[in-house]
Design a protein around this motif. Sequence first.
Motif, PDB file in Angstrom:
ATOM      1  N   UNK A  25       0.838  -1.194   0.000  1.00 37.44           N
ATOM      2  CA  UNK A  25       0.000   0.000   0.000  1.00 37.44           C
ATOM      3  C   UNK A  25       0.873   1.244   0.000  1.00 37.44           C
ATOM      4  N   UNK A  26       1.913   1.257   0.839  1.00 32.75           N
ATOM      5  CA  UNK A  26       2.800   2.424   0.888  1.00 32.75           C
ATOM      6  C   UNK A  26       3.534   2.612  -0.426  1.00 32.75           C
ATOM      7  N   UNK A  27       3.936   1.510  -1.053  1.00 29.71           N
ATOM      8  CA  UNK A  27       4.639   1.608  -2.328  1.00 29.71           C
ATOM      9  C   UNK A  27       3.710   2.146  -3.413  1.00 29.71           C
ATOM     10  N   UNK A  28       2.423   1.855  -3.303  1.00 31.19           N
ATOM     11  CA  UNK A  28       1.500   2.310  -4.336  1.00 31.19           C
ATOM     12  C   UNK A  28       1.072   3.761  -4.129  1.00 31.19           C
ATOM     13  N   UNK A  29       1.386   4.344  -2.972  1.00 33.82           N
ATOM     14  CA  UNK A  29       0.994   5.726  -2.714  1.00 33.82           C
ATOM     15  C   UNK A  29       1.574   6.714  -3.726  1.00 33.82           C
ATOM     16  N   UNK A  30       2.856   6.612  -4.101  1.00 34.81           N
ATOM     17  CA  UNK A  30       3.355   7.536  -5.139  1.00 34.81           C
ATOM     18  C   UNK A  30       2.624   7.362  -6.471  1.00 34.81           C
ATOM     19  N   UNK A  31       2.326   6.122  -6.837  1.00 34.27           N
ATOM     20  CA  UNK A  31       1.589   5.889  -8.085  1.00 34.27           C
ATOM     21  C   UNK A  31       0.188   6.482  -7.984  1.00 34.27           C
ATOM     22  N   UNK A  32      -0.436   6.341  -6.842  1.00 41.08           N
ATOM     23  CA  UNK A  32      -1.768   6.910  -6.615  1.00 41.08           C
ATOM     24  C   UNK A  32      -1.712   8.442  -6.708  1.00 41.08           C
ATOM     25  N   UNK A  33      -0.680   9.034  -6.119  1.00 47.32           N
ATOM     26  CA  UNK A  33      -0.511  10.490  -6.168  1.00 47.32           C
ATOM     27  C   UNK A  33      -0.313  10.959  -7.607  1.00 47.32           C
ATOM     28  N   UNK A  34       0.480  10.213  -8.374  1.00 43.20           N
ATOM     29  CA  UNK A  34       0.682  10.561  -9.788  1.00 43.20           C
ATOM     30  C   UNK A  34      -0.626  10.457 -10.562  1.00 43.20           C
ATOM     31  N   UNK A  35      -1.405   9.427 -10.268  1.00 42.26           N
ATOM     32  CA  UNK A  35      -2.684   9.245 -10.945  1.00 42.26           C
ATOM     33  C   UNK A  35      -3.624  10.395 -10.609  1.00 42.26           C
ATOM     34  N   UNK A  36      -3.670  10.785  -9.335  1.00 45.08           N
ATOM     35  CA  UNK A  36      -4.505  11.919  -8.938  1.00 45.08           C
ATOM     36  C   UNK A  36      -4.050  13.202  -9.630  1.00 45.08           C
ATOM     37  N   UNK A  37      -2.739  13.429  -9.672  1.00 47.72           N
ATOM     38  CA  UNK A  37      -2.220  14.623 -10.352  1.00 47.72           C
ATOM     39  C   UNK A  37      -2.694  14.672 -11.802  1.00 47.72           C
ATOM     40  N   UNK A  38      -2.611  13.532 -12.494  1.00 50.32           N
ATOM     41  CA  UNK A  38      -3.040  13.478 -13.896  1.00 50.32           C
ATOM     42  C   UNK A  38      -4.545  13.721 -14.014  1.00 50.32           C
ATOM     43  N   UNK A  39      -5.309  13.143 -13.102  1.00 54.53           N
ATOM     44  CA  UNK A  39      -6.761  13.331 -13.151  1.00 54.53           C
ATOM     45  C   UNK A  39      -7.150  14.781 -12.868  1.00 54.53           C
ATOM     46  N   UNK A  40      -6.460  15.418 -11.924  1.00 58.74           N
ATOM     47  CA  UNK A  40      -6.743  16.828 -11.657  1.00 58.74           C
ATOM     48  C   UNK A  40      -6.370  17.699 -12.852  1.00 58.74           C
ATOM     49  N   UNK A  41      -5.286  17.347 -13.536  1.00 61.16           N
ATOM     50  CA  UNK A  41      -4.916  18.062 -14.754  1.00 61.16           C
ATOM     51  C   UNK A  41      -6.018  17.897 -15.810  1.00 61.16           C
ATOM     52  N   UNK A  42      -6.470  16.643 -15.993  1.00 58.09           N
ATOM     53  CA  UNK A  42      -7.540  16.370 -16.958  1.00 58.09           C
ATOM     54  C   UNK A  42      -8.810  17.129 -16.597  1.00 58.09           C
ATOM     55  N   UNK A  43      -9.112  17.192 -15.315  1.00 56.65           N
ATOM     56  CA  UNK A  43     -10.312  17.881 -14.865  1.00 56.65           C
ATOM     57  C   UNK A  43     -10.243  19.366 -15.196  1.00 56.65           C
ATOM     58  N   UNK A  44      -9.109  19.958 -14.872  1.00 53.28           N
ATOM     59  CA  UNK A  44      -8.948  21.396 -15.107  1.00 53.28           C
ATOM     60  C   UNK A  44      -8.951  21.733 -16.597  1.00 53.28           C
ATOM     61  N   UNK A  45      -8.430  20.830 -17.419  1.00 51.43           N
ATOM     62  CA  UNK A  45      -8.332  21.061 -18.859  1.00 51.43           C
ATOM     63  C   UNK A  45      -9.528  20.505 -19.635  1.00 51.43           C
ATOM     64  N   UNK A  46     -10.506  19.963 -18.936  1.00 52.52           N
ATOM     65  CA  UNK A  46     -11.645  19.330 -19.612  1.00 52.52           C
ATOM     66  C   UNK A  46     -12.317  20.314 -20.567  1.00 52.52           C
ATOM     67  N   UNK A  47     -12.544  19.890 -21.816  1.00 51.43           N
ATOM     68  CA  UNK A  47     -13.152  20.783 -22.807  1.00 51.43           C
ATOM     69  C   UNK A  47     -14.664  20.938 -22.643  1.00 51.43           C
ATOM     70  N   UNK A  48     -15.262  20.019 -21.884  1.00 49.18           N
ATOM     71  CA  UNK A  48     -16.715  20.082 -21.717  1.00 49.18           C
ATOM     72  C   UNK A  48     -17.109  19.372 -20.418  1.00 49.18           C
ATOM     73  N   UNK A  49     -18.371  19.505 -20.079  1.00 52.96           N
ATOM     74  CA  UNK A  49     -18.873  18.957 -18.825  1.00 52.96           C
ATOM     75  C   UNK A  49     -18.774  17.428 -18.774  1.00 52.96           C
ATOM     76  N   UNK A  50     -19.025  16.771 -19.896  1.00 51.29           N
ATOM     77  CA  UNK A  50     -18.957  15.305 -19.930  1.00 51.29           C
ATOM     78  C   UNK A  50     -17.542  14.813 -19.638  1.00 51.29           C
TER      79      UNK A  50
END
Length: 182
Positions: A25-50
């Motif tokens: 679980x601890x080893x996967x925390x950095x991967x989880x953080x990277x995934x969240x970072x990418x998702x937040x980037x996608x969210x902020x850059x989303x071209x539309x509501x969908x």
Amino acid sequence: MEGSLIPRSWVALLLLATLSFTLEVRASEPARAEQLDQLFFNLKQAPDEASAQVAENQIWKLWITTGNPAVDQLMRQAMDARRWYDFDKALSLLDQVVDMAPNYAEAWNQRATVYFQRGDYEQALEQVARTLELEPRHFGALAGRGIIRLRQGNSALAIQNIKAAMAIHPYLQERNLLPTQF
């Protein structure tokens, strides 16, 4: 093994498995953080509501799960209790989650939600503050704080909080609460 129902070798294996799970679980925390970072980037850059909704759903999935089966089970039970308006049970379960995982932001956010639903806005605000200490990008907590401020009659703070949430999630549903000039 005398006086024990479980052989010592089994206890050792159980401890080793627990340690292995904890390290995984601890080893996967950095991967989880990277995934969240990418998702937040996608969210902020989303071209539309969908598109934003897809990213938001994926973020919530990550927020709701910890990878610790015991904590995740308690969270599911707490959220079910909250949905059924059994707020005392929900808080009791969430207290257990926070004891087991004090740095788990979503447990604090769920506590804020329960206090909000009970009408205890000050306690909800305390839980929101802790949520945001642990996850400053928690658009749900920021929007929730905005709604509490609206209910308290403080529209200036409400607008500030909702705008902060929208800086993270431009298609946030609560954006409709803002006056049209924003």
